[in-house]
Design a protein around this motif. Sequence first.
Motif, PDB file in Angstrom:
ATOM      1  N   MET A 117      -7.913  27.753  40.490  1.00  0.00           N
ATOM      2  CA  MET A 117      -7.226  27.149  41.634  1.00  0.00           C
ATOM      3  C   MET A 117      -8.145  26.299  42.502  1.00  0.00           C
ATOM      4  SD  MET A 117      -4.819  30.385  42.697  1.00  0.00           S
ATOM      5  CE  MET A 117      -4.183  29.528  44.139  1.00  0.00           C
ATOM      6  N   VAL A 118      -9.392  26.730  42.687  1.00  0.00           N
ATOM      7  CA  VAL A 118     -10.314  25.984  43.554  1.00  0.00           C
ATOM      8  C   VAL A 118     -11.080  24.993  42.687  1.00  0.00           C
ATOM      9  CG1 VAL A 118     -12.144  26.167  45.282  1.00  0.00           C
ATOM     10  CG2 VAL A 118     -10.483  28.016  45.042  1.00  0.00           C
ATOM     11  N   ARG A 119     -10.425  23.897  42.342  1.00  0.00           N
ATOM     12  CA  ARG A 119     -11.062  22.907  41.481  1.00  0.00           C
ATOM     13  C   ARG A 119     -12.197  22.185  42.209  1.00  0.00           C
ATOM     14  NH1 ARG A 119      -8.379  21.567  36.768  1.00  0.00           N
ATOM     15  NH2 ARG A 119      -7.113  23.338  36.130  1.00  0.00           N
ATOM     16  N   ASN A 120     -11.985  21.899  43.485  1.00  0.00           N
ATOM     17  CA  ASN A 120     -12.989  21.197  44.284  1.00  0.00           C
ATOM     18  C   ASN A 120     -13.341  22.051  45.500  1.00  0.00           C
ATOM     19  OD1 ASN A 120     -14.647  19.453  45.639  1.00  0.00           O
ATOM     20  ND2 ASN A 120     -13.063  17.928  46.081  1.00  0.00           N
ATOM     21  N   PRO A 121     -14.519  22.665  45.537  1.00  0.00           N
ATOM     22  CA  PRO A 121     -14.873  23.518  46.686  1.00  0.00           C
ATOM     23  C   PRO A 121     -14.827  22.787  48.025  1.00  0.00           C
ATOM     24  CG  PRO A 121     -16.436  23.791  44.878  1.00  0.00           C
ATOM     25  CD  PRO A 121     -15.580  22.624  44.524  1.00  0.00           C
ATOM     26  N   SER A 123     -12.576  21.008  49.110  1.00  0.00           N
ATOM     27  CA  SER A 123     -11.221  21.056  49.661  1.00  0.00           C
ATOM     28  C   SER A 123     -11.046  22.207  50.645  1.00  0.00           C
ATOM     29  CB  SER A 123     -10.195  21.182  48.529  1.00  0.00           C
ATOM     30  OG  SER A 123     -10.362  22.411  47.833  1.00  0.00           O
ATOM     31  N   LEU A 124     -11.878  23.241  50.535  1.00  0.00           N
ATOM     32  CA  LEU A 124     -11.797  24.371  51.472  1.00  0.00           C
ATOM     33  C   LEU A 124     -12.135  23.940  52.893  1.00  0.00           C
ATOM     34  CD1 LEU A 124     -13.598  27.048  49.260  1.00  0.00           C
ATOM     35  CD2 LEU A 124     -11.140  26.824  49.641  1.00  0.00           C
ATOM     36  N   ASP A 125     -12.891  22.854  53.022  1.00  0.00           N
ATOM     37  CA  ASP A 125     -13.288  22.353  54.336  1.00  0.00           C
ATOM     38  C   ASP A 125     -12.084  21.988  55.183  1.00  0.00           C
ATOM     39  OD1 ASP A 125     -14.913  21.465  56.385  1.00  0.00           O
ATOM     40  OD2 ASP A 125     -15.176  19.480  55.524  1.00  0.00           O
ATOM     41  N   LYS A 172     -14.881  38.418  55.574  1.00  0.00           N
ATOM     42  CA  LYS A 172     -16.233  37.848  55.695  1.00  0.00           C
ATOM     43  C   LYS A 172     -16.365  36.565  54.880  1.00  0.00           C
ATOM     44  CE  LYS A 172     -18.302  40.481  51.887  1.00  0.00           C
ATOM     45  NZ  LYS A 172     -19.159  41.616  51.509  1.00  0.00           N
ATOM     46  N   LEU A 173     -15.647  36.466  53.747  1.00  0.00           N
ATOM     47  CA  LEU A 173     -15.690  35.247  52.941  1.00  0.00           C
ATOM     48  C   LEU A 173     -14.987  34.098  53.659  1.00  0.00           C
ATOM     49  CD1 LEU A 173     -14.931  36.610  49.354  1.00  0.00           C
ATOM     50  CD2 LEU A 173     -17.134  36.357  50.499  1.00  0.00           C
ATOM     51  N   LEU A 174     -13.845  34.384  54.277  1.00  0.00           N
ATOM     52  CA  LEU A 174     -13.116  33.345  55.000  1.00  0.00           C
ATOM     53  C   LEU A 174     -13.918  32.849  56.197  1.00  0.00           C
ATOM     54  CD1 LEU A 174      -9.502  34.846  54.906  1.00  0.00           C
ATOM     55  CD2 LEU A 174     -10.640  33.363  53.263  1.00  0.00           C
ATOM     56  N   LEU A 175     -14.586  33.756  56.894  1.00  0.00           N
ATOM     57  CA  LEU A 175     -15.424  33.346  58.018  1.00  0.00           C
ATOM     58  C   LEU A 175     -16.636  32.563  57.542  1.00  0.00           C
ATOM     59  CD1 LEU A 175     -15.326  36.522  60.291  1.00  0.00           C
ATOM     60  CD2 LEU A 175     -14.151  34.358  60.642  1.00  0.00           C
ATOM     61  N   ALA A 176     -17.121  32.854  56.345  1.00  0.00           N
ATOM     62  CA  ALA A 176     -18.247  32.093  55.785  1.00  0.00           C
ATOM     63  C   ALA A 176     -17.852  30.638  55.564  1.00  0.00           C
ATOM     64  CB  ALA A 176     -18.710  32.725  54.481  1.00  0.00           C
ATOM     65  N   ILE A 177     -16.638  30.412  55.050  1.00  0.00           N
ATOM     66  CA  ILE A 177     -16.149  29.047  54.845  1.00  0.00           C
ATOM     67  C   ILE A 177     -16.017  28.336  56.177  1.00  0.00           C
ATOM     68  CG2 ILE A 177     -14.223  27.668  53.991  1.00  0.00           C
ATOM     69  CD1 ILE A 177     -13.677  29.956  51.983  1.00  0.00           C
TER      70      ILE A 177
END
Length: 432
Positions: A117-121, A123-125, A172-177
Motif C-alpha cells: 500500500m505504501v508505494r511512495n513513503p 506520500s505519508l508527509d 509511536k509510529l504515527l508520531l514518528a511520521i
Amino acid sequence: MGNRTRDYERRRRELELVIVADLITVFAWVLGYFGLHPNGHLTPVQPWLAFVVLAPIAAHITNRYFASNADTILLPIAALLNGLGFVMIGVLDPQEAHLQAIWTLVSMLAYVSTIVMVRNPDSLDRYRYILAIVGIGLLFSPLVPGVGEDIGGARLWVHFGSLSFQPVEIGKLLLAIFLASLIVEKKDLLARLRGGGLRRFGPLALTFGIALAIMAAERDVGFALLIFVTFVLVMWIGTGNRTYLLFGAITFVLGIIVGGALLPQVHQRITVWLDPWKYAATTGYQLIQAQYAFGIGGLSGTGLGLSHPTVPVATSDFIFAAFGQELGLLGTSAIIISFLLLTGAGIRIALRAHSEFSSLLAMTLTAILALQTFFILAGVIRVLPLTGMTLPFLAYGGSSLLANYVLLAILMRISHRSNQHADPREPLLSRT
C-alpha cells in the motif's frame, strides 16, 4: 539489464539469508524440544513452528515483487530474532508460543500490506496532522473507561472481548511520521531558535507534551522516556542544532527529579535499581533473579530447555535474561550484534534516502527501534532502571511484534525508493 541483474542478486541474497535464519530457528527449536523432553520423539508436523518459519518466506516473496531494490539484511535479521524469541517462549510457556506464532502471521500480513500500500513513503508527509491526531488518540485510548486495562500498575492496554493490545506501539509510529514531516517543513526556523523560532516550536512541543502527559497519566515510564529521547535526538539530527541536546539533558534531569517526587512508580524503579537486594522479597525480586540467570548461564549457557529460567515474566520483560541463562554470554552477544546490524542498516537507509523527509523518517524509525532495544537491555542488566518495554521481535507481545514489522516495512519501502533513484550524491542528512 544491469538494474534487473542487481535486483535479482539482492533478492537472491535475501532469500539465502532468510533460509539461514529459518534453519537456525528450526535447529534451536529441536534443541529446546529435546532439552525439555529428553526421551521424546518429534512429530512429523509442527504447525506453530511452520508458521514462524514460512512467514518470512512469504515476506520475501512480497519484497521480490513490490520492493525488489530494498535492503537485503533487515528481513533476515528480524526473522532470526522473531524465530529465536518464539523458541525461547516455547521453552518457557508453550501456550504463549502458540499465540506468538499467530501474532507472527498477523504481523507478517501487516508487513505485506504496508509494502503493497505504501508505494511512495513521501506520500505519508501529506497526512501528518491526521496521523498525529490518530496517534494521540491511540495514546489516550487506554484511559477510556471500559476499554482500557490496568496491568502491572500501568494502564497501557485496551481490550475488546478476549483481545488485548497496546495502542501506544502503533501510536509511536504515527508520531514518528508527524515529527519527521514537521521538522523537514520547519527546519530553518527550528535550527536557529531565534527570530520567531521558539514560536514556531510551539506545535511540536505541544504535541509531544500531550504525548508525555498521557504516558504519565497511564503510569508508564518506558514509553514516555522513549518518546522524549527520540524527540530530542531527531530534533538535533534534523536541524543540526546542538542546543536541543542541552535542552534534552536539562529537561531529562528535571523530569527525573519531579517524577521521582510525584510519581510513585518512577521513585520505586530508581530505588530498586540502586539497591535491588534491599527489596529482594518484593519489588527487587525480578531484577535479582535476572542477575542470577546471567550468572548461571556463564559463557556458553546451560543449553536450550535444560534449565527452566526462574525469572518472572521471562517471556516478555526479562526474555533477555532467559537467553542469558540458556545461551550464556555468547548467545546474548549474538543477539546484541543482531540488533546492532538492524540499527546500522536503518542508518544506512536514512543516509541513502532519496528525499529529506524519507531520510529523516528512516532515522526516526531507526532511533525508536534502537532506543527501545537499548532501554530494555540496559534495564535487565541493571545499567539503567527498568522501563517495562518489550524487546523488539524477541519478546512475547502481539502489538509490539505487529508495530515493529510495520516499522520494518516502511524502512524497506524507503530503501527500495532510494536504490531506484541511486546516483552518486551527498547523503541528505550530511547537509544539516
